[in-house]
Design an enzyme around this catalytic site. Structure first.
Site, PDB file in Angstrom:
ATOM      1  N   GLU A  47      -3.036  -8.659   3.308  1.00  0.00           N
ATOM      2  CA  GLU A  47      -3.437  -9.168   4.620  1.00  0.00           C
ATOM      3  C   GLU A  47      -4.950  -9.093   4.829  1.00  0.00           C
ATOM      4  O   GLU A  47      -5.483  -9.678   5.770  1.00  0.00           O
ATOM      5  CB  GLU A  47      -2.702  -8.401   5.725  1.00  0.00           C
ATOM      6  CG  GLU A  47      -3.213  -7.004   6.023  1.00  0.00           C
ATOM      7  CD  GLU A  47      -2.806  -5.933   5.009  1.00  0.00           C
ATOM      8  OE1 GLU A  47      -3.204  -4.769   5.202  1.00  0.00           O
ATOM      9  OE2 GLU A  47      -2.109  -6.263   4.030  1.00  0.00           O
ATOM     10  N   CYS A  96       0.834  -1.202   0.000  1.00  0.00           N
ATOM     11  CA  CYS A  96       0.000   0.000   0.000  1.00  0.00           C
ATOM     12  C   CYS A  96       0.874   1.260   0.000  1.00  0.00           C
ATOM     13  O   CYS A  96       1.572   1.528  -0.968  1.00  0.00           O
ATOM     14  CB  CYS A  96      -0.992  -0.026   1.154  1.00  0.00           C
ATOM     15  SG  CYS A  96      -2.316   1.191   0.958  1.00  0.00           S
ATOM     16  N   HIS A 130      -4.095  -4.562  -0.205  1.00  0.00           N
ATOM     17  CA  HIS A 130      -3.790  -5.072   1.142  1.00  0.00           C
ATOM     18  C   HIS A 130      -3.878  -6.595   1.122  1.00  0.00           C
ATOM     19  O   HIS A 130      -4.962  -7.156   1.289  1.00  0.00           O
ATOM     20  CB  HIS A 130      -4.782  -4.511   2.163  1.00  0.00           C
ATOM     21  CG  HIS A 130      -4.564  -3.072   2.460  1.00  0.00           C
ATOM     22  ND1 HIS A 130      -3.590  -2.622   3.322  1.00  0.00           N
ATOM     23  CD2 HIS A 130      -5.174  -1.970   1.974  1.00  0.00           C
ATOM     24  CE1 HIS A 130      -3.624  -1.299   3.376  1.00  0.00           C
ATOM     25  NE2 HIS A 130      -4.567  -0.881   2.560  1.00  0.00           N
TER      26      HIS A 130
END
Length: 198
Positions: free
Chosen positions: A182, A77, A180
């Site tokens: 995650e 990011c 992202h």
């Protein structure tokens, strides 16, 4: 395997640590140059604002540390944007790892395209790269950003929102993902797992 997660003036770091823990990686959040240099892998995540992040990095000489890294390195990011040459966000000179400029989304139709870009978009135009191996058939990742990296010779995957932009970069031992991973279910988990296996 020791993974250093670079601590700087940015948010969203905790979710990256949780994702690494789920993958069985021993990760430490740190701004200690020696710990970063001695790690097996380095992750540079974050949400925030480019100029204040660069001020934090320079104050701790982390800008030089990042440029000298020889191990596998992953920006996420804001981490991707800071690895580029320059960001339009407060006219910020960045780290220059990738010869790419970061620009703000300016949609012609603000009803159709909202900024920031928040949501799921599919990876396209995937290169043959170790980071992209064996991804699920449905390659959607979760994005939250107002700025994007232009397409370039170091783009290894793109995404479309307003127009095509860089989703993933790779140059030498540096990789970077705009989305992202995650927060991106099985696709994001596989990207992180692939990085840890490099």
């Amino acid at each position: 395997m020791k993974v250093a997660v670079i601590k700087y003036n940015a948010g969203n770091v905790q979710s990256v640590l949780y994702a690494l823990e789920r993958l069985g990686a021993e990760a430490e959040l740190t701004d200690d140059p020696d710990k970063i240099r001695s790690a097996d892998k380095i992750i540079f995540p974050g949400q925030g604002e480019a100029s204040s992040a660069m001020i934090y990095l320079k104050a701790r000489q982390l800008d030089q540390v990042i440029r000298e890294i020889k191990q596998p390195f992953l920006g996420v990011c804001l981490g991707l944007q800071l690895l580029c040459e320059h960001s339009e966000e407060n006219n910020t000179d960045c780290l220059g790892i990738f010869p790419v400029k970061v620009k703000k989304f300016i949609p012609e139709n603000s009803q159709e395209f909202k900024v920031p870009h928040i949501g799921w978009n599919e990876l396209e135009n995937l290169a043959d790269d170790v980071l992209l191996r064996d991804l699920p058939d449905s390659k959607f990742l979760y994005y939250v950003h107002s700025y994007y990296a232009e397409l370039s010779e170091v783009t290894i995957a793109s995404t479309h929102y307003v127009h095509d932009f860089t989703a993933i970069l790779h140059r030498d031992n540096y990789w970077a993902i705009q989305a992202h991973p995650e927060k991106s279910s099985t696709v994001g988990e596989k990207l992180l797992s692939n990085f840890l296996s490099i």
